[in-house]
Design a protein around this motif. Structure first.
Motif, PDB file in Angstrom:
ATOM      1  N   UNK A  10       0.810  -1.209   0.000  1.00 26.52           N
ATOM      2  CA  UNK A  10       0.000   0.000   0.000  1.00 26.52           C
ATOM      3  C   UNK A  10       0.838   1.250   0.000  1.00 26.52           C
ATOM      4  N   UNK A  11       0.193   2.360   0.351  1.00 30.16           N
ATOM      5  CA  UNK A  11       0.824   3.671   0.406  1.00 30.16           C
ATOM      6  C   UNK A  11       1.066   4.046   1.856  1.00 30.16           C
ATOM      7  N   UNK A  12       2.273   4.481   2.144  1.00 36.32           N
ATOM      8  CA  UNK A  12       2.623   4.865   3.512  1.00 36.32           C
ATOM      9  C   UNK A  12       3.550   6.073   3.461  1.00 36.32           C
ATOM     10  N   UNK A  13       3.513   6.875   4.492  1.00 38.73           N
ATOM     11  CA  UNK A  13       4.398   8.038   4.573  1.00 38.73           C
ATOM     12  C   UNK A  13       5.804   7.618   4.991  1.00 38.73           C
ATOM     13  N   UNK A  14       6.806   8.409   4.651  1.00 37.49           N
ATOM     14  CA  UNK A  14       8.162   8.107   5.123  1.00 37.49           C
ATOM     15  C   UNK A  14       8.190   7.955   6.638  1.00 37.49           C
ATOM     16  N   UNK A  15       8.921   6.945   7.078  1.00 41.38           N
ATOM     17  CA  UNK A  15       8.968   6.627   8.500  1.00 41.38           C
ATOM     18  C   UNK A  15       7.905   5.652   8.946  1.00 41.38           C
ATOM     19  N   UNK A  16       6.967   5.362   8.083  1.00 41.59           N
ATOM     20  CA  UNK A  16       5.887   4.446   8.426  1.00 41.59           C
ATOM     21  C   UNK A  16       6.268   2.990   8.259  1.00 41.59           C
ATOM     22  N   UNK A  17       5.276   2.120   8.473  1.00 40.67           N
ATOM     23  CA  UNK A  17       5.498   0.676   8.441  1.00 40.67           C
ATOM     24  C   UNK A  17       4.438  -0.022   7.609  1.00 40.67           C
ATOM     25  N   UNK A  18       4.825  -1.172   7.062  1.00 38.47           N
ATOM     26  CA  UNK A  18       3.902  -2.067   6.384  1.00 38.47           C
ATOM     27  C   UNK A  18       4.303  -3.494   6.715  1.00 38.47           C
ATOM     28  N   UNK A  19       3.319  -4.380   6.664  1.00 40.41           N
ATOM     29  CA  UNK A  19       3.580  -5.804   6.878  1.00 40.41           C
ATOM     30  C   UNK A  19       3.135  -6.564   5.638  1.00 40.41           C
ATOM     31  N   UNK A  20       4.076  -7.217   4.994  1.00 37.77           N
ATOM     32  CA  UNK A  20       3.782  -8.023   3.815  1.00 37.77           C
ATOM     33  C   UNK A  20       3.674  -9.492   4.206  1.00 37.77           C
ATOM     34  N   UNK A  21       2.752 -10.183   3.555  1.00 39.55           N
ATOM     35  CA  UNK A  21       2.597 -11.623   3.746  1.00 39.55           C
ATOM     36  C   UNK A  21       2.709 -12.313   2.399  1.00 39.55           C
ATOM     37  N   UNK A  22       3.161 -13.553   2.445  1.00 41.74           N
ATOM     38  CA  UNK A  22       3.284 -14.376   1.246  1.00 41.74           C
ATOM     39  C   UNK A  22       2.758 -15.763   1.597  1.00 41.74           C
ATOM     40  N   UNK A  23       1.596 -16.074   1.077  1.00 45.53           N
ATOM     41  CA  UNK A  23       0.962 -17.358   1.378  1.00 45.53           C
ATOM     42  C   UNK A  23       1.138 -18.316   0.206  1.00 45.53           C
ATOM     43  N   UNK A  24       1.496 -19.539   0.519  1.00 49.96           N
ATOM     44  CA  UNK A  24       1.718 -20.552  -0.512  1.00 49.96           C
ATOM     45  C   UNK A  24       0.538 -21.511  -0.602  1.00 49.96           C
TER      46      UNK A  24
END
Length: 125
Positions: A10-24
């Motif tokens: 997604x879109x996040x501001x500098x200094x922010x966080x994201x959590x990515x997942x990868x499901x098989x």
């Protein structure tokens, strides 16, 4: 059918966080090293992080060390990438990838042959 599906971008501001997942699906990840890659506009794809099959070894490219964390939950057949303190230069499409069977370690030159569709991460104010 072997499939990897990324989520959480997604879109996040500098200094922010994201959590990515990868499901098989169609195969199990528990005996495989797993990698995360990214490709920014106009640039070649680069390796971001790798985790071995047990989770004991985690490697990162220099530009994300101390900010990104790779992990896995073999019971859920899922690999994760936590992105913290994001910078505009982290903007890219992020892909997870799996090597052929029996590649348990994060080896240089490992050939990944199953890829997710990619997910957009945009860091912008």
């Amino acid at each position: 059918q072997l499939q990897l599906v990324e989520s959480g971008g997604g879109l996040v501001q500098p200094g922010g966080s994201l959590s990515l997942s990868c499901a098989a699906s169609g195969f199990t990840l528990d005996k495989l090293a797993m990698g995360w890659f990214r490709q920014a506009p106009g640039k070649e794809r680069e390796g971001v992080s790798c985790i071995d099959s047990s989770g004991a070894f985690r490697g990162y490219t220099d530009s994300v060390k101390g900010r990104f964390t790779i992990s896995r939950d073999n019971a859920k057949n899922t690999v994760y990438l936590q992105l913290d303190n994001l910078k505009p230069e982290d903007t890219a499409i992020y892909y997870c990838a799996a090597p052929p069977p029996l590649f348990r370690q994060c080896l240089p030159g490992i050939r990944y042959d199953t890829w997710g569709q990619g997910i957009q991460v945009t860091v912008s104010s």
